[in-house]
Every structure is written in C-alpha cells, then in structure tokens.
Design a protein around this motif. Sequence first.
Motif, PDB file in Angstrom:
ATOM      1  N   THR A   1     -11.733  10.589 -25.150  1.00  0.00           N
ATOM      2  CA  THR A   1     -10.845   9.465 -25.425  1.00  0.00           C
ATOM      3  C   THR A   1     -11.319   8.260 -24.633  1.00  0.00           C
TER       4      THR A   1
ATOM      5  N   GLN B   1     -12.589  17.123 -25.768  1.00  0.00           N
ATOM      6  CA  GLN B   1     -11.695  16.025 -26.119  1.00  0.00           C
ATOM      7  C   GLN B   1     -12.220  14.752 -25.451  1.00  0.00           C
TER       8      GLN B   1
ATOM      9  N   GLN C   1     -21.421   4.724 -27.835  1.00  0.00           N
ATOM     10  CA  GLN C   1     -20.527   5.838 -28.130  1.00  0.00           C
ATOM     11  C   GLN C   1     -20.442   6.050 -29.643  1.00  0.00           C
TER      12      GLN C   1
ATOM     13  N   TYR D   1     -10.355   4.209 -23.303  1.00  0.00           N
ATOM     14  CA  TYR D   1      -9.244   3.323 -22.969  1.00  0.00           C
ATOM     15  C   TYR D   1      -9.805   1.921 -22.770  1.00  0.00           C
TER      16      TYR D   1
ATOM     17  N   ASN E   1     -16.722   6.976 -34.367  1.00  0.00           N
ATOM     18  CA  ASN E   1     -15.378   7.527 -34.626  1.00  0.00           C
ATOM     19  C   ASN E   1     -14.601   7.813 -33.332  1.00  0.00           C
ATOM     20  N   LEU E   2     -15.078   7.273 -32.213  1.00  0.00           N
ATOM     21  CA  LEU E   2     -14.406   7.490 -30.928  1.00  0.00           C
ATOM     22  C   LEU E   2     -12.977   6.943 -30.964  1.00  0.00           C
ATOM     23  N   GLU E   3     -12.029   7.756 -30.494  1.00  0.00           N
ATOM     24  CA  GLU E   3     -10.641   7.290 -30.389  1.00  0.00           C
ATOM     25  C   GLU E   3     -10.537   6.304 -29.222  1.00  0.00           C
ATOM     26  N   VAL E   4     -10.051   5.097 -29.512  1.00  0.00           N
ATOM     27  CA  VAL E   4      -9.924   4.063 -28.480  1.00  0.00           C
ATOM     28  C   VAL E   4      -8.456   3.639 -28.379  1.00  0.00           C
ATOM     29  N   ILE E   5      -7.875   3.829 -27.191  1.00  0.00           N
ATOM     30  CA  ILE E   5      -6.507   3.386 -26.923  1.00  0.00           C
ATOM     31  C   ILE E   5      -6.589   2.022 -26.237  1.00  0.00           C
ATOM     32  N   ARG E   6      -5.949   1.035 -26.831  1.00  0.00           N
ATOM     33  CA  ARG E   6      -6.094  -0.338 -26.329  1.00  0.00           C
ATOM     34  C   ARG E   6      -4.801  -0.781 -25.645  1.00  0.00           C
TER      35      ARG E   6
END
Length: 434
Positions: A5, A3, A55, A7, A58-63
């Motif tokens: 993720t 996993q 990276q 930030y 398709n990397l999940e980025v939480i902003r």
Amino acid sequence: MTQVTAYRAAILHSLADPARVGLDASHAYYEDGVLVVADGHICDIGPADQVLARQPTNLEVIRFENKLITAGFIDTHIHFPQTEMIASYGEQLLDWLNNYTFPEERKFADPAHARRVASFFLDELLRNGTTTAMVFGTVHKASVDAFFSESEKRNTRMIAGKVMMDRHAPDYLLDTPESAYADSKALIERWHHKGRQLYAVTPRFAPTSTADQLAVAGRLLQEYPDVYLQTHLSENKQEIAWVKELFPERKGYLDVYDHFGLLGERSVFAHAVHLEQEECERMGETDSVISFCPTSNLFLGSGLFDLPRMEAHQVRVGLGTDVGGGTSFSMLQTIAEAYKIQQLQQHKLHPLKALYLATLGGAKALSLDDRIGNLTVGKEADFLVLDLHATPLIQARMKNAHNLFEQLFVLMMLGDDRVIAETYIYGDCCYRRH
C-alpha cells in the motif's frame, strides 16, 4: 501474498541529529511524497512522481489532503499504572509517591485491573501518536504480563518491566531481592523478543532498593546482556540528599547505580535534572541514556533539564511524558514544554531538533534506530498522519506559516491528540480520529 500500500501526502522524517549534521542534512521532506509499505516494512519513499514511476501502475495509493506523514513518536519514560492518577494535586516527588502513587499501584495486584488499565493506556498512546514506549509496571508480576499481553494484541513495539522495590514503600508494594530476581527472570524468559516486546530490568530508584536488590538487578543485566535497564536519577534535590544518606559509601547518586553495574548503552535514566559534572562525564563514558521528562519536571517542581550540557558530554537523550507525574500522553505537548524549559535557560530548541528527539533520537536512545525512528527503506512501518488543520486555530495559523519549520512549530506549540489523524503500527492503521 504480499500486501503493498502507498500513502501520498507531504512527508517529513529525521535522518540525523541536527546538532551533529546541521539542519539541512538532518531531515528529508517531500512536499508531495509517497510512502510505500509492504509486510509491515517501508519499501519505498520519495517524491511522488519518482516513487510512482518505479512502482506498479496498479499500486493502491491512499491520498491525504492537508496532512503530514512522519514517523511514530517514541516515549522513553512512562508509568502505565499511573494512568488513572494523572493530575494529582499539589505535591513534590516524595510526598506525591506516598500520597498518590503507591495507593494507586496497589490495585495492580488484581490481574483484571491491570489488563483493563493496560488496554486503556495503550489505546491512549496510539491516540496520541506514540508507537513505542519504555514503560514501568508495578511490583506485581501480573501487571507486566497484562501489559505485554495487551501490547502483543496491538503488535506495538514496547519495552517494559516489573518494578523492583524492597524498602521505603508500603508493605503491600514490597518484594525481596530473591522474588524480584525470580519474577524478572520469568518475565524476561516469557516476553523479551517475543514478537515486538522487549524487557527492562526496573529498580524503581535507589532509595527503594537495598544494596542486595541493586546487586540482583546487575546480575540480571549480566545474565541477559541485551535486556534494558530503566530507573530514575537525580530528579529532585530532596531525593538526592536521601540517596546520599542511604549510600554514604558512594560518591553520589549515579555512583550507586554504577557500583552495581547498572550503567551502559541500554540503561535509561529518567530525569537527571541535577547531575554533577563528574556524573555527566560518567554518563557519557558509559554510553548511558537520559530520558528528558519536561511536563513532570515542571508539574512536580523538580527543576530545569539542561539539554545542551548533556549533549556536550555525548549523552544520548530521548523524550519522556512520565505519565502520571507528567501531565499529558501527547508528545506534541511534551515538546512544547521542552521548548519552554530550554527557553528559560537561554537555549533554543529548533522544531527539527524537537522532531528528532521525539522520533529518531528516541529510537537511538533505546538502541532501536536500526528498526524504528524514521521512514527509511527497511524500517518497521510505524508512522503517523498529522492533520495540519486539526483545530480552527491551527488551521488559521497555518495560513501564516511561511515554511516547513513554521508549520512544524505550530503543530508542536498548539497541537495535542487532535493533530493525530491516523496511527499506523507495522503497516496497519491502529487508530483513526473520528
């Protein structure tokens, strides 16, 4: 499947002690940064454009907006059984122990009570952004089992131990050298290095342990060389005089512990407000550690800790809230009081130095800086999201903050648990402010 993720926000973390390398080299700051976490560890960090370029797309980025990411806070001295007696009025150390602390700790003979308080205590730490702490239990073995069980559920990296106390306390709180050894040994075997849990041999302080019991503490450290020791030292002048009466054959308070082999790189001594010159030198020689506990030193009227003096002797220092003699779980409020204590002695505590003490300095004090304390690649992903607009006053003041240092100082002077927007443990969000 791993996993991963990311930030994205402003990011600030300590790299070294500003007193040793200067302010500029002591930290890394990315106004628009990205922190990438995989399998509980940090795998990338830096300016957003650079990190995102290397990276996967398709990397999940939480902003986060108006937020600052930093490392989790590290509390080097706190008592979980004193959670529900915090803010007990009007005594100095020894009377405070007898009138408030000991009756409260009696309740921890009940495992159900210990579990309930341990759960609340750990949640309170996370709400305040503290991700690792060095924690006192009570004399009851069950109190430490309860604490570690609750910590293991949350996957927090904690250090704790059963109090050893065989005199000068109520009968209902006394153990013996033999039972202290057996209980401590069993707890070490069960919990030390179990997941993220670590053990500390915990004689309360010299007045409540006989010479036989202090010898047992030294024996445990010899048998298990990588466990910790935690105790109290030179907090209060009345206490120091009492130690000299009880151990007239020793040169002073620190020498009592030294005689029994309790000094060393994993030995953390809370307070150390009134050390003599020879004791400062010996702390440095043995690489022993001090936990600076500003709010309790003020609340109990114990005295003012001289941080530069200890650092001149190369003594590692971490910050401790010392709840319940301390008056807040918040490391931000603890920093605010540390700043004032240094001001009273004509010393300046720069906000970057304060951040260091609360994060990487705490990790170094606990010999855990290879795993926690900042956000460098490979470290365990214990981190915080701080809210730069946490309160109307902080938001208004931030408009007049001209640089990073001012922003940081505002958070430290005006901040408390409301500044902690999110707390992450090993890459998982374990607290989110509603």
